[in-house]
Design a protein around this motif. Sequence first.
Motif, PDB file in Angstrom:
ATOM      1  N   GLU A 140      32.846  37.663  63.881  1.00 17.56           N
ATOM      2  CA  GLU A 140      34.147  38.013  64.076  1.00 17.56           C
ATOM      3  C   GLU A 140      34.635  39.002  63.563  1.00 17.56           C
ATOM      4  N   ARG A 141      34.573  39.170  61.919  1.00 19.32           N
ATOM      5  CA  ARG A 141      34.897  40.000  61.684  1.00 19.32           C
ATOM      6  C   ARG A 141      34.529  41.777  61.825  1.00 19.32           C
ATOM      7  N   PHE A 142      33.432  41.839  62.303  1.00 20.28           N
ATOM      8  CA  PHE A 142      33.104  43.328  63.275  1.00 20.28           C
ATOM      9  C   PHE A 142      34.031  43.019  63.761  1.00 20.28           C
ATOM     10  N   VAL A 143      33.946  42.279  64.780  1.00 23.06           N
ATOM     11  CA  VAL A 143      34.674  42.866  65.977  1.00 23.06           C
ATOM     12  C   VAL A 143      35.851  42.693  66.079  1.00 23.06           C
ATOM     13  N   GLN A 144      36.973  42.352  65.666  1.00 25.16           N
ATOM     14  CA  GLN A 144      38.467  42.437  65.227  1.00 25.16           C
ATOM     15  C   GLN A 144      38.208  44.202  64.305  1.00 25.16           C
ATOM     16  N   GLY A 145      37.809  44.044  63.945  1.00 23.64           N
ATOM     17  CA  GLY A 145      37.755  45.645  62.717  1.00 23.64           C
ATOM     18  C   GLY A 145      37.631  46.728  63.776  1.00 23.64           C
ATOM     19  N   TRP A 146      36.365  46.537  64.371  1.00 22.09           N
ATOM     20  CA  TRP A 146      36.051  47.614  65.259  1.00 22.09           C
ATOM     21  C   TRP A 146      36.812  48.151  66.944  1.00 22.09           C
ATOM     22  N   LEU A 147      37.191  47.006  67.171  1.00 16.17           N
ATOM     23  CA  LEU A 147      38.550  46.633  67.627  1.00 16.17           C
ATOM     24  C   LEU A 147      39.868  47.248  67.311  1.00 16.17           C
ATOM     25  N   THR A 148      40.114  46.553  66.403  1.00 16.42           N
ATOM     26  CA  THR A 148      41.506  46.940  66.006  1.00 16.42           C
ATOM     27  C   THR A 148      41.327  48.632  65.546  1.00 16.42           C
ATOM     28  N   THR A 149      40.892  48.873  64.201  1.00 17.92           N
ATOM     29  CA  THR A 149      41.148  50.141  63.956  1.00 17.92           C
ATOM     30  C   THR A 149      40.961  51.155  65.504  1.00 17.92           C
ATOM     31  N   SER A 150      39.847  50.939  66.082  1.00 15.03           N
ATOM     32  CA  SER A 150      39.775  51.710  67.176  1.00 15.03           C
ATOM     33  C   SER A 150      40.530  52.183  68.289  1.00 15.03           C
ATOM     34  N   LEU A 151      41.464  50.514  67.789  1.00 12.31           N
ATOM     35  CA  LEU A 151      42.750  51.274  69.281  1.00 12.31           C
ATOM     36  C   LEU A 151      44.177  51.903  68.629  1.00 12.31           C
ATOM     37  N   LEU A 152      43.416  51.701  67.143  1.00 11.00           N
ATOM     38  CA  LEU A 152      44.946  52.542  66.256  1.00 11.00           C
ATOM     39  C   LEU A 152      44.571  53.129  65.754  1.00 11.00           C
ATOM     40  N   PHE A 153      43.514  54.122  66.085  1.00 13.55           N
ATOM     41  CA  PHE A 153      43.633  55.393  65.937  1.00 13.55           C
ATOM     42  C   PHE A 153      43.325  56.411  67.115  1.00 13.55           C
ATOM     43  N   CYS A 154      43.142  55.551  68.057  1.00 10.91           N
ATOM     44  CA  CYS A 154      42.428  56.893  69.934  1.00 10.91           C
ATOM     45  C   CYS A 154      43.680  56.039  70.170  1.00 10.91           C
ATOM     46  N   VAL A 155      45.188  55.688  69.813  1.00 10.51           N
ATOM     47  CA  VAL A 155      46.347  55.788  71.137  1.00 10.51           C
ATOM     48  C   VAL A 155      47.212  56.128  70.359  1.00 10.51           C
ATOM     49  N   GLY A 156      48.051  57.420  70.751  1.00 11.78           N
ATOM     50  CA  GLY A 156      48.982  57.930  70.263  1.00 11.78           C
ATOM     51  C   GLY A 156      48.847  59.203  70.330  1.00 11.78           C
ATOM     52  N   PRO A 157      50.136  59.886  70.600  1.00 14.30           N
ATOM     53  CA  PRO A 157      50.652  60.900  71.082  1.00 14.30           C
ATOM     54  C   PRO A 157      49.658  62.145  69.725  1.00 14.30           C
ATOM     55  N   LEU A 158      49.537  61.515  68.472  1.00 16.07           N
ATOM     56  CA  LEU A 158      48.549  62.330  67.851  1.00 16.07           C
ATOM     57  C   LEU A 158      46.735  62.837  67.610  1.00 16.07           C
ATOM     58  N   THR A 159      46.251  61.418  68.557  1.00 13.49           N
ATOM     59  CA  THR A 159      45.025  61.596  69.122  1.00 13.49           C
ATOM     60  C   THR A 159      45.196  62.960  70.219  1.00 13.49           C
ATOM     61  N   ILE A 160      45.962  62.547  71.447  1.00 17.41           N
ATOM     62  CA  ILE A 160      46.214  63.141  72.516  1.00 17.41           C
ATOM     63  C   ILE A 160      46.448  64.219  72.716  1.00 17.41           C
ATOM     64  N   LEU A 161      48.129  64.846  71.915  1.00 17.70           N
ATOM     65  CA  LEU A 161      48.447  66.200  71.680  1.00 17.70           C
ATOM     66  C   LEU A 161      46.958  66.649  70.354  1.00 17.70           C
ATOM     67  N   GLY A 162      47.096  66.240  69.560  1.00 18.74           N
ATOM     68  CA  GLY A 162      46.541  66.870  68.572  1.00 18.74           C
ATOM     69  C   GLY A 162      44.596  67.458  68.898  1.00 18.74           C
ATOM     70  N   SER A 163      44.275  66.767  70.446  1.00 22.10           N
ATOM     71  CA  SER A 163      43.111  67.008  70.305  1.00 22.10           C
ATOM     72  C   SER A 163      43.308  67.966  71.653  1.00 22.10           C
ATOM     73  N   LEU A 164      44.145  67.865  72.564  1.00 17.47           N
ATOM     74  CA  LEU A 164      44.223  68.673  73.235  1.00 17.47           C
ATOM     75  C   LEU A 164      44.830  70.113  72.646  1.00 17.47           C
ATOM     76  N   SER A 165      45.447  70.184  71.968  1.00 18.57           N
ATOM     77  CA  SER A 165      45.370  71.673  71.161  1.00 18.57           C
ATOM     78  C   SER A 165      44.394  71.893  70.305  1.00 18.57           C
ATOM     79  N   ASP A 166      43.376  71.531  69.597  1.00 17.47           N
ATOM     80  CA  ASP A 166      42.235  71.690  69.535  1.00 17.47           C
ATOM     81  C   ASP A 166      41.247  72.028  70.928  1.00 17.47           C
ATOM     82  N   GLY A 167      41.887  71.824  71.170  1.00 13.70           N
ATOM     83  CA  GLY A 167      39.930  72.325  72.718  1.00 13.70           C
ATOM     84  C   GLY A 167      41.171  73.789  73.371  1.00 13.70           C
ATOM     85  N   LEU A 168      42.769  73.521  73.241  1.00 19.41           N
ATOM     86  CA  LEU A 168      42.997  74.488  73.597  1.00 19.41           C
ATOM     87  C   LEU A 168      42.976  75.994  72.801  1.00 19.41           C
ATOM     88  N   GLY A 169      42.634  76.364  71.772  1.00 21.20           N
ATOM     89  CA  GLY A 169      42.688  76.686  69.878  1.00 21.20           C
ATOM     90  C   GLY A 169      43.732  77.324  69.649  1.00 21.20           C
TER      91      GLY A 169
END
Length: 266
Positions: free
Chosen positions: A135-164
């Motif tokens: 349960e701790r593994f599942v909670q930790g993985w799902l929680t931090t995956s969503l926290l780290f992968c959802v947000g403007p910095l994730t989207i804009l930062g990754s796109l900007s990296d791809g665009l050079g």
Amino acid sequence: MEAAFPGLGTLINVAAVVVGALSGMALGHRLGDHVRSVVTDALGLVTLLVAALSAVQVTAPELQEAVGTGVPVLIVLGSLVIGGITGSLLHIEDRLTALAGRVQAYAARSAPATTGTEAADHGASDDPSALSPRERFVQGWLTTSLLFCVGPLTILGSLSDGLGRGIDQLVLKSTLDLFAATAFAASFGIGVLFSAVSVAVVQGCLTLLGVLLGAVVPEAQVAALTAVGGLLLIGIALRLLRLRDLPVADLLPALLVAPVLVALLS
């Protein structure tokens, strides 16, 4: 900051999560159950703050200009309803939980066996320190995956990296994720470490999208996606604060629905 090659920002971010998670795991063994519970409460409150800052994008001028005043709220509502129905029919929460369980079982093969006394101590309490290893593994993985992968910095930062256009945004995000991973891993353990894989997949795909498209996603669609993501983070915060165990993973399709609705209504 110019990148030597597309994807460098994501590699830095993944490294930051790994270093933070390993540091938190080393620190967590030295903290008592009460201290780790308090740390989790603090993380829940901070996640709630980040969620509010993201959700307020529903009032972004670019979004209101694209679809009209008052419509953004309906877009967010429609995205959550359609996404929630889709996610429930696809059983995303159950599938991710099962996947996390299999990963945890594989990771635990090389770990020391849990004694009977320790197993009895891991009850069904909402306190992270009292959860079972799975349960701790599942909670930790799902929680931090969503926290780290959802947000403007994730989207804009990754796109900007791809665009050079530089990796400044992802470097900033990496710094924030480093400290967040440390704090989360102190409470949830190795599951947080595996969220680095989630970061690599999500941001890697977005970086590749930036390379292929050669143009930034319209600001209105990014704002809608960010607002919906903020509400999902509120669901995560409620789980961390042990107030309500929302099936956040079942709502993930809403992140795809929101930009589509904006495109249709623009």
